[in-house]
Scaffold this motif. Structure first.
Motif, PDB file in Angstrom:
ATOM      1  N   LEU A 128       0.831  -1.203   0.000  1.00 11.02           N
ATOM      2  CA  LEU A 128       0.000   0.000   0.000  1.00 11.02           C
ATOM      3  C   LEU A 128       0.867   1.255   0.000  1.00 11.02           C
ATOM      4  O   LEU A 128       0.368   2.370   0.128  1.00 11.02           O
ATOM      5  N   GLN A 129       2.172   1.031  -0.123  1.00  9.14           N
ATOM      6  CA  GLN A 129       3.088   2.164  -0.136  1.00  9.14           C
ATOM      7  C   GLN A 129       3.168   2.759  -1.544  1.00  9.14           C
ATOM      8  O   GLN A 129       3.128   2.037  -2.529  1.00  9.14           O
ATOM      9  N   THR A 130       3.265   4.096  -1.618  1.00 13.94           N
ATOM     10  CA  THR A 130       3.465   4.780  -2.898  1.00 13.94           C
ATOM     11  C   THR A 130       4.609   5.779  -2.709  1.00 13.94           C
ATOM     12  O   THR A 130       5.057   5.999  -1.581  1.00 13.94           O
ATOM     13  N   ASN A 131       5.044   6.396  -3.799  1.00 14.01           N
ATOM     14  CA  ASN A 131       6.060   7.442  -3.661  1.00 14.01           C
ATOM     15  C   ASN A 131       5.587   8.527  -2.713  1.00 14.01           C
ATOM     16  O   ASN A 131       6.371   9.059  -1.924  1.00 14.01           O
ATOM     17  N   PHE A 132       4.295   8.849  -2.806  1.00 14.77           N
ATOM     18  CA  PHE A 132       3.749   9.895  -1.945  1.00 14.77           C
ATOM     19  C   PHE A 132       3.859   9.516  -0.463  1.00 14.77           C
ATOM     20  O   PHE A 132       4.351  10.296   0.355  1.00 14.77           O
ATOM     21  N   SER A 133       3.424   8.307  -0.126  1.00 14.62           N
ATOM     22  CA  SER A 133       3.451   7.930   1.296  1.00 14.62           C
ATOM     23  C   SER A 133       4.884   7.737   1.782  1.00 14.62           C
ATOM     24  O   SER A 133       5.209   8.014   2.939  1.00 14.62           O
ATOM     25  N   LEU A 134       5.751   7.285   0.866  1.00 11.18           N
ATOM     26  CA  LEU A 134       7.166   7.135   1.200  1.00 11.18           C
ATOM     27  C   LEU A 134       7.772   8.510   1.511  1.00 11.18           C
ATOM     28  O   LEU A 134       8.504   8.677   2.486  1.00 11.18           O
ATOM     29  N   ASN A 135       7.409   9.506   0.678  1.00  9.80           N
ATOM     30  CA  ASN A 135       7.887  10.872   0.922  1.00  9.80           C
ATOM     31  C   ASN A 135       7.370  11.431   2.240  1.00  9.80           C
ATOM     32  O   ASN A 135       8.122  12.069   2.978  1.00  9.80           O
ATOM     33  N   GLN A 136       6.093  11.211   2.498  1.00  7.41           N
ATOM     34  CA  GLN A 136       5.526  11.669   3.774  1.00  7.41           C
ATOM     35  C   GLN A 136       6.353  11.103   4.928  1.00  7.41           C
ATOM     36  O   GLN A 136       6.699  11.804   5.876  1.00  7.41           O
TER      37      GLN A 136
END
Ligand code: SD4
Length: 325
Positions: A128-136
């Motif tokens: 469920l990880q994305t670049n966005f959540s990784l950046n957050q």
């Protein structure tokens, strides 16, 4: 009073409202009660769109950088429900909740074993990880990993990201010091109420919870009476906001109880919210209450305005309403 059939949901998640209405009105045209399907379809739209990045995959990472989901469907005809808490590696939380409702005698499954349950019925396991959540998550770590949801922690050594543990002595006066960790930017559960033409009232929720939560945390959204409640004889309520505080007050249950007592939906919303803010004045959250005739009430705290969206025969495309808090 708005005519039923009706779809109402928290926040300005209009595509979700529209999709639920599309499914509901199609069912109505075929003389079928599809309230539950409509609610699931509406919430799934938000999951797929990652509404405000706070519903569905790829948002609100926990302290380990993982997104985990909470969802519930509450059936006001049968007073039966299905829910998942802290569901990992499965995107379609609302349909896993529907599966629990329709195919088991249980009400709530949680964590890894809820994942196994979902997988065994064909739900896809994926990150469920994305670049966005990784950046957050990376940004949070770079900013010294504010331990958002710990109390009484030892000062965090520079740039060290936990594991946190509480100090020996508890802070006094915890309630007065309670700072809201939430705001409308980072915390927008979809809570939806669907009422069919024949008066079947269903409510539900879907969310990725709270940013940088402690892994394992379950919010209010899958808790009956907290995130949502429904009783077709009276109406339904859904809530959004600081779930850790909210679940202690069962605001959705309280609001439906007020409807049972003959109180208006607006008054019921105000009473349920006031019960929380009496104790936690900085509480961030909102509640939407719909009586069985389709009259909507709403109340909010900790933000300027709170939007909700509704669709019915008059507004098939959905319409956004705002209330002042
Ligand atoms: C939670 N209540 O997990 C959810 C999040 C939410 O608006 O409602 N956001 O605390």
């Amino acid at each position: 009073s708005l005519p039923i059939p009706l779809v109402v949901n928290t926040w300005n998640f209009q595509n979700a409202t529209k999709e639920a209405w599309r499914v509901l009105s199609e069912g109505e045209a075929n003389k079928k009660d599809v309230s539950i399907e409509a609610l699931a379809a509406g919430c799934k739209t938000c999951q797929d769109e990652q509404c405000d990045t706070t519903v569905g995959y790829g948002g609100s990472p926990d302290e380990n950088g993982e997104t985990a989901l909470d969802a519930m469907i509450f059936d006001g005809d049968t007073i039966n429900m299905g829910a998942v808490g802290n569901l990992r590696r499965i995107k379609d939380a609302i349909n896993v909740a529907k599966y629990v409702l329709e195919n088991t005698e249980h009400s709530l499954l949680a964590g890894n074993l809820a994942t196994d349950f979902a997988k065994s019925f064909g739900f896809l396991e994926e990150s469920l990880q994305t670049n966005f959540s990784l950046n957050q998550w990376e940004n949070w770590k770079e900013n010294n990993c504010q331990p958002n949801f710990w109390k009484n922690v030892e000062p965090n050594p520079q740039k060290s990201c936990g594991p946190y543990k509480p100090k020996e002595n508890r802070l006094s006066n915890e309630i007065l010091k309670y700072p809201s960790r939430y705001n409308s930017q980072n915390h927008d559960t979809i809570g939806m109420v669907v009422i069919s033409g024949n008066g079947h009232v269903v409510s539900g929720t879907s969310t990725n919870g709270a940013k940088f939560k402690i892994p394992g945390r379950v919010g209010d959204s899958p808790i009956p009476g907290a995130g949502a409640y429904a009783d077709s004889k009276f109406g339904a309520a859904v809530a959004t906001g600081d779930g850790d505080v909210m679940m202690r007050f069962l605001p959705s249950f309280l609001a439906v109880e007020k409807l049972r007592d003959g109180v208006s939906s607006q008054k019921a919303a105000s009473i349920a919210l006031a019960r929380i803010t009496e104790k936690y004045p900085n509480f961030f959250g909102a509640i939407v209450v719909v009586d069985k005739k389709g009259t909507i009430g709403a109340a909010c705290n900790g933000m300027e305005t709170f939007p909700y969206t509704l669709a019915n025969a008059q507004y098939p495309e959905g319409i956004i309403k705002y209330i002042k808090c």
